[in-house]
Design an enzyme around this catalytic site. Sequence first.
Site, PDB file in Angstrom:
ATOM      1  CG  ASP A 212      -2.709  -1.977 -10.073  1.00 17.80           C
ATOM      2  OD1 ASP A 212      -3.137  -2.049  -8.909  1.00 17.80           O
ATOM      3  OD2 ASP A 212      -2.674  -2.941 -10.842  1.00 17.80           O
TER       4      ASP A 212
ATOM      5  CG  ASN B  73      -0.970  -0.939  -0.506  1.00 18.79           C
ATOM      6  OD1 ASN B  73      -1.199  -1.521   0.541  1.00 18.79           O
ATOM      7  ND2 ASN B  73      -1.064   0.364  -0.634  1.00 18.79           N
TER       8      ASN B  73
ATOM      9  CE  LYS C 274       2.296 -10.337   0.936  1.00 14.32           C
ATOM     10  NZ  LYS C 274       2.233  -8.921   0.497  1.00 14.32           N
TER      11      LYS C 274
ATOM     12  CB  THR D 164      -9.884  -7.576  -1.311  1.00 13.86           C
ATOM     13  OG1 THR D 164      -9.275  -8.867  -1.419  1.00 13.86           O
ATOM     14  CG2 THR D 164      -9.343  -6.849  -0.082  1.00 13.86           C
TER      15      THR D 164
ATOM     16  CE1 TYR E 243       0.445 -13.244  -0.300  1.00 10.43           C
ATOM     17  CE2 TYR E 243       0.124 -14.128   1.907  1.00 10.43           C
ATOM     18  CZ  TYR E 243      -0.069 -13.116   0.973  1.00 10.43           C
ATOM     19  OH  TYR E 243      -0.768 -11.979   1.337  1.00 10.43           O
TER      20      TYR E 243
END
Length: 276
Positions: A58, A113, A182, A213, A178
């Site tokens: 990360d 991810n 994607k 989340t 976005y």
Amino acid sequence: MTTPTPIPLGYPGAQPFATASYPGLAGRVVLNTGAGSGIGRAMAHAFARHGARLMLLDIDQAALEQTCAQLQQAFPGVEVDIVQASIADDEAVERACAATEARFGRIDILLNNAGISMNKPSLELTPAEWRRAIDIDLSGVFYCAQAAGRRMASQGGGVILSTASIWGLSSSANRLAYCAAKAGVVSLTKCLAAEWAQHRIRVNAICPGYTHTALMDDLMARGVINGAELCGKTPMNRLGRPEEMAEAALYLASDAAAFITGHALVSDGGWLAQGY
């Protein structure tokens, strides 16, 4: 017909959620990007539960350390390490893969991810914002897949699983960068699956719907999205759980999905079926 009251954030009345078991994942080496939070963190827990060996990546060092500590507490004896890096930096990605190989000897599974959101009217979207979304949400996914894929090809196979989105299969106003990124991840998945099958590398994607989340909490707090409205537009009348996305990842990464490659699995509570 009476419209059911939306379940905004909790899950009362939802269908039971039960985890599955995939014994073949024990001992597998997993490189998990975006492991500091959200779906990436949920995947870390899910694979640790199965006895996988984990390298967590990360850009947020503190979040990485928190995920690592959680795993060590929840799964005593888990083999886990961390590497701080931005996936938008191809050289940093290569170093992270080399560190994973040095620590564990190989990379069996890549969980792609890491990503960001980008919700903004297209007439206001700056070139810098466009580049940032594409650099992280698409180019970074490719850098990780390529660096891990080279190692998997030389070792005789592996699994790559990228987190795309329902917006990779559909479109929406104010989400140009976005959606484009994607959609690129879905196409990348299919292209690599066809090309790398000869190396015994399976390449798939999951396409989550709206999932509860910390990122979602932030977007709702800033008024970018309306949680209750999203639930009302979802046939299952709620947001998804990170753990439900992780469960889909376990299946696609496992030997139970040995003949599945080039697939984008949707987990969205019926959002796309509804037509939004």
